[in-house]
Design a protein around this motif. Sequence first.
Motif, PDB file in Angstrom:
ATOM      1  N   ARG A   1       0.583  -1.077   0.200  1.00  0.00           N
ATOM      2  CA  ARG A   1      -0.518   0.484   0.042  1.00  0.00           C
ATOM      3  C   ARG A   1       1.229   0.729   0.067  1.00  0.00           C
ATOM      4  O   ARG A   1       0.536   2.335  -0.871  1.00  0.00           O
ATOM      5  N   ASP A   2       1.971   1.099   0.979  1.00  0.00           N
ATOM      6  CA  ASP A   2       2.566   2.200   0.911  1.00  0.00           C
ATOM      7  C   ASP A   2       2.989   3.122  -0.396  1.00  0.00           C
ATOM      8  O   ASP A   2       3.776   4.384  -0.411  1.00  0.00           O
ATOM      9  N   GLN A   3       3.973   1.559  -1.373  1.00  0.00           N
ATOM     10  CA  GLN A   3       4.489   2.558  -2.114  1.00  0.00           C
ATOM     11  C   GLN A   3       3.590   2.233  -3.466  1.00  0.00           C
ATOM     12  O   GLN A   3       3.636   3.461  -4.369  1.00  0.00           O
ATOM     13  N   LEU A   4       2.312   1.808  -2.958  1.00  0.00           N
ATOM     14  CA  LEU A   4       1.063   2.911  -4.685  1.00  0.00           C
ATOM     15  C   LEU A   4       1.297   4.279  -4.294  1.00  0.00           C
ATOM     16  O   LEU A   4       1.434   4.788  -4.780  1.00  0.00           O
ATOM     17  N   VAL A   5       1.218   4.289  -2.938  1.00  0.00           N
ATOM     18  CA  VAL A   5       0.529   5.933  -2.682  1.00  0.00           C
ATOM     19  C   VAL A   5       1.485   5.961  -3.349  1.00  0.00           C
ATOM     20  O   VAL A   5       1.745   7.638  -3.453  1.00  0.00           O
ATOM     21  N   LYS A   6       3.261   6.052  -2.527  1.00  0.00           N
ATOM     22  CA  LYS A   6       4.141   6.857  -2.952  1.00  0.00           C
ATOM     23  C   LYS A   6       4.313   7.558  -4.246  1.00  0.00           C
ATOM     24  O   LYS A   6       4.669   8.176  -5.197  1.00  0.00           O
ATOM     25  N   ILE A   7       3.906   6.200  -5.717  1.00  0.00           N
ATOM     26  CA  ILE A   7       3.682   6.335  -6.497  1.00  0.00           C
ATOM     27  C   ILE A   7       2.804   7.735  -7.280  1.00  0.00           C
ATOM     28  O   ILE A   7       2.973   7.891  -8.246  1.00  0.00           O
TER      29      ILE A   7
ATOM     30  N   ILE B 186      -1.131   6.950  -7.101  1.00  0.00           N
ATOM     31  CA  ILE B 186      -2.071   6.754  -8.250  1.00  0.00           C
ATOM     32  C   ILE B 186      -3.092   6.823  -6.957  1.00  0.00           C
ATOM     33  O   ILE B 186      -2.855   7.897  -6.091  1.00  0.00           O
ATOM     34  N   SER B 187      -4.097   7.025  -7.368  1.00  0.00           N
ATOM     35  CA  SER B 187      -5.774   8.201  -6.142  1.00  0.00           C
ATOM     36  C   SER B 187      -6.104   6.488  -5.303  1.00  0.00           C
ATOM     37  O   SER B 187      -7.349   5.990  -5.985  1.00  0.00           O
ATOM     38  N   PHE B 188      -5.198   6.815  -4.231  1.00  0.00           N
ATOM     39  CA  PHE B 188      -5.449   5.092  -3.225  1.00  0.00           C
ATOM     40  C   PHE B 188      -7.168   5.290  -2.850  1.00  0.00           C
ATOM     41  O   PHE B 188      -7.229   4.091  -3.202  1.00  0.00           O
ATOM     42  N   ASN B 189      -7.118   5.828  -2.542  1.00  0.00           N
ATOM     43  CA  ASN B 189      -9.286   5.732  -2.159  1.00  0.00           C
ATOM     44  C   ASN B 189     -10.131   5.015  -2.839  1.00  0.00           C
ATOM     45  O   ASN B 189     -11.270   4.556  -2.605  1.00  0.00           O
ATOM     46  N   LYS B 190      -9.906   5.466  -3.471  1.00  0.00           N
ATOM     47  CA  LYS B 190     -10.703   5.207  -4.937  1.00  0.00           C
ATOM     48  C   LYS B 190     -10.100   4.212  -6.134  1.00  0.00           C
ATOM     49  O   LYS B 190     -11.675   3.076  -6.039  1.00  0.00           O
ATOM     50  N   ALA B 191      -8.990   3.811  -5.647  1.00  0.00           N
ATOM     51  CA  ALA B 191      -8.891   2.788  -6.424  1.00  0.00           C
ATOM     52  C   ALA B 191      -8.411   1.365  -5.703  1.00  0.00           C
ATOM     53  O   ALA B 191      -8.353   0.351  -6.121  1.00  0.00           O
ATOM     54  N   LYS B 192      -9.001   1.717  -4.365  1.00  0.00           N
ATOM     55  CA  LYS B 192      -8.363  -0.068  -3.538  1.00  0.00           C
ATOM     56  C   LYS B 192      -9.684  -0.355  -2.976  1.00  0.00           C
ATOM     57  O   LYS B 192      -9.777  -1.701  -2.587  1.00  0.00           O
ATOM     58  N   HIS B 193     -10.675   0.119  -4.168  1.00  0.00           N
ATOM     59  CA  HIS B 193     -11.594  -0.944  -4.181  1.00  0.00           C
ATOM     60  C   HIS B 193     -11.881  -1.543  -5.322  1.00  0.00           C
ATOM     61  O   HIS B 193     -12.091  -3.117  -5.264  1.00  0.00           O
ATOM     62  N   PHE B 194     -10.680  -1.811  -6.079  1.00  0.00           N
ATOM     63  CA  PHE B 194     -11.066  -2.332  -7.067  1.00  0.00           C
ATOM     64  C   PHE B 194      -9.257  -3.606  -7.604  1.00  0.00           C
ATOM     65  O   PHE B 194      -8.573  -3.537  -8.807  1.00  0.00           O
ATOM     66  N   ILE B 195      -8.283  -2.938  -6.419  1.00  0.00           N
ATOM     67  CA  ILE B 195      -7.115  -4.155  -6.668  1.00  0.00           C
ATOM     68  C   ILE B 195      -6.680  -4.453  -5.568  1.00  0.00           C
ATOM     69  O   ILE B 195      -7.465  -4.344  -4.179  1.00  0.00           O
TER      70      ILE B 195
ATOM     71  N   PHE C  84      -3.197  -5.680  -3.339  1.00  0.00           N
ATOM     72  CA  PHE C  84      -1.830  -5.925  -3.453  1.00  0.00           C
ATOM     73  C   PHE C  84      -0.932  -6.679  -2.182  1.00  0.00           C
ATOM     74  O   PHE C  84      -1.721  -7.443  -1.625  1.00  0.00           O
ATOM     75  N   ALA C  85       0.277  -6.475  -2.386  1.00  0.00           N
ATOM     76  CA  ALA C  85       0.692  -7.674  -1.226  1.00  0.00           C
ATOM     77  C   ALA C  85       0.202  -7.099   0.524  1.00  0.00           C
ATOM     78  O   ALA C  85       0.443  -8.867   0.967  1.00  0.00           O
ATOM     79  N   ASP C  86      -0.459  -6.035   0.705  1.00  0.00           N
ATOM     80  CA  ASP C  86      -0.733  -6.656   2.298  1.00  0.00           C
ATOM     81  C   ASP C  86      -2.431  -6.136   2.045  1.00  0.00           C
ATOM     82  O   ASP C  86      -2.643  -5.249   2.536  1.00  0.00           O
ATOM     83  N   SER C  87      -2.851  -5.891   0.939  1.00  0.00           N
ATOM     84  CA  SER C  87      -4.810  -5.843   0.695  1.00  0.00           C
ATOM     85  C   SER C  87      -5.027  -5.999   1.950  1.00  0.00           C
ATOM     86  O   SER C  87      -5.577  -7.548   2.724  1.00  0.00           O
ATOM     87  N   PRO C  88      -6.190  -5.831   2.561  1.00  0.00           N
ATOM     88  CA  PRO C  88      -7.079  -5.554   3.856  1.00  0.00           C
ATOM     89  C   PRO C  88      -8.313  -6.532   3.592  1.00  0.00           C
ATOM     90  O   PRO C  88      -9.164  -7.014   4.483  1.00  0.00           O
ATOM     91  N   PHE C  89      -8.701  -6.732   2.506  1.00  0.00           N
ATOM     92  CA  PHE C  89     -10.334  -6.871   2.036  1.00  0.00           C
ATOM     93  C   PHE C  89     -10.402  -7.227   0.798  1.00  0.00           C
ATOM     94  O   PHE C  89      -9.289  -7.173  -0.254  1.00  0.00           O
ATOM     95  N   GLN C  90     -11.360  -8.029  -0.105  1.00  0.00           N
ATOM     96  CA  GLN C  90     -11.429  -9.294  -1.580  1.00  0.00           C
ATOM     97  C   GLN C  90     -12.728  -8.103  -1.498  1.00  0.00           C
ATOM     98  O   GLN C  90     -13.753  -7.079  -1.313  1.00  0.00           O
ATOM     99  N   LEU C  91     -12.457  -7.764  -3.375  1.00  0.00           N
ATOM    100  CA  LEU C  91     -13.301  -6.971  -3.602  1.00  0.00           C
ATOM    101  C   LEU C  91     -15.311  -7.684  -3.619  1.00  0.00           C
ATOM    102  O   LEU C  91     -15.760  -6.934  -3.404  1.00  0.00           O
ATOM    103  N   ARG C  92     -15.025  -8.932  -3.832  1.00  0.00           N
ATOM    104  CA  ARG C  92     -16.483  -9.297  -3.518  1.00  0.00           C
ATOM    105  C   ARG C  92     -17.360  -8.917  -2.297  1.00  0.00           C
ATOM    106  O   ARG C  92     -18.480  -9.437  -2.556  1.00  0.00           O
ATOM    107  N   ASP C  93     -16.039  -8.624  -1.484  1.00  0.00           N
ATOM    108  CA  ASP C  93     -17.298  -8.796  -0.383  1.00  0.00           C
ATOM    109  C   ASP C  93     -17.814  -7.206  -0.443  1.00  0.00           C
ATOM    110  O   ASP C  93     -19.378  -6.883   0.574  1.00  0.00           O
TER     111      ASP C  93
END
Length: 418
Positions: free
Chosen positions: A361-367, A369-378, A380-389
């Motif tokens: 997550r931290d690396q993606l933020v530094k890159i 991306i608009s993380f608050n929007k993208a997090k629902h669709f990606i 990553f290594a430390d993802s806290p949830f799955q989209l199907r939820d």
Amino acid sequence: MYERIREKLGILADAAKYDVSCSSSGSNRKNENKGLGDATGMGICHSYTEDGRCVSLLKILLTNHCIYDCAFCVSRRSNDVKRAAFTVEEVVELTINFYRRNYIEGLFLSSGIFKNADYTMERLVRIVKKLRTEENFNGYIHLKTIPGASEELLKEAGLYADRMSINLEMPTENGLKLLAPEKSHEDVKKPLHFIQQNITQFSSEKALIKSTPKFVPAGQSTQMVIGATPESDQEILHTASAFYKDYSLKRVYYSGYVPISNDKRLPGIGSQVSMVRENRLYQADWLMRFYGFDVQEILDDANPHLDIEVDPKLGWALRNLEQFPVDVNTADYRMILRVPGIGVSSAKKIVQARKFGRLHRDQLVKIGISFNKAKHFIRFADSPFQLRDYESSHIRNIILSESKSKYLRTAHNQLSLF
């Protein structure tokens, strides 16, 4: 400046404001032989290039006299407005004087049509030729093509202009016939095709013969008026997509209709087109040009209009949740590019960065991306949830809620300064 020239400038600059197709992206004309101007230099204001530079242009009409009576146009022959016309020499002198005062970096020149197409186009060509050959002006020049002008004049114009454009006016032929029965889309397609053929020919010759002159190096563009006729966003984007493919246009511009008359064929004075709709069309246009989307993916018969509340990429993603989540550590570039909140630059950085290890997550933020929007669709290594939820409506509400909270916080912080 003489008072009469000042008066003309006020009239013809004001009449030109309705034409939004004045981007200067793509030109690389250099200043040689100690001439004036440079289309590759930094600009000041008015027109933004594709790489973000800002270029100032003197934007005027040669004349607002016109033989046509297009209902949506302020310069139509039946409109009771003050008329004026520059001479060739006056436009040249204005351009050079404004440039020397550092007001402008180039010229955007259009015109109403007086007498006939060739009579008008010949004067436009004389202006740009005089600037290039007599004044040695190397700044950016955008010249509007006059529908119906001869191929000889179009070809000569292309040798001096950086960009040429011709307005499609309405998105469909039916819409054009309703408001401008004297015009047709065929009158636009012919010069676009002719110029495109010559661009290709000159480019091929340039590869073999270095002394071959430039021919419209910044390409062609067109403009559509949005909201004067009842076309859907789907119809508008289908037209844009076809013109991009058929004529290799650099840009299609979408100009929201500004009510200027009480003509019963037009929307009422109080029904000006939403700037949000115009913005959504530009966003969808970028998806087609830079993100690999087909127009059929963005809009279809079940969804003929763009969602005003969310951008087109997010709208597409919410309708196609089965394609998500996208694992940023394994997915191909094309699919990463389709994730809401990830742009072209960020997608390229992700593909490069993951070569050195799995992305968190931290690396993606530094890159960036608009993380608050993208997090629902990606994923990553430390993802806290799955989209199907989540349901699509739930994701939409979360994103909209976060966006509104962000704007409210920003407004509160700005007010607190006072």
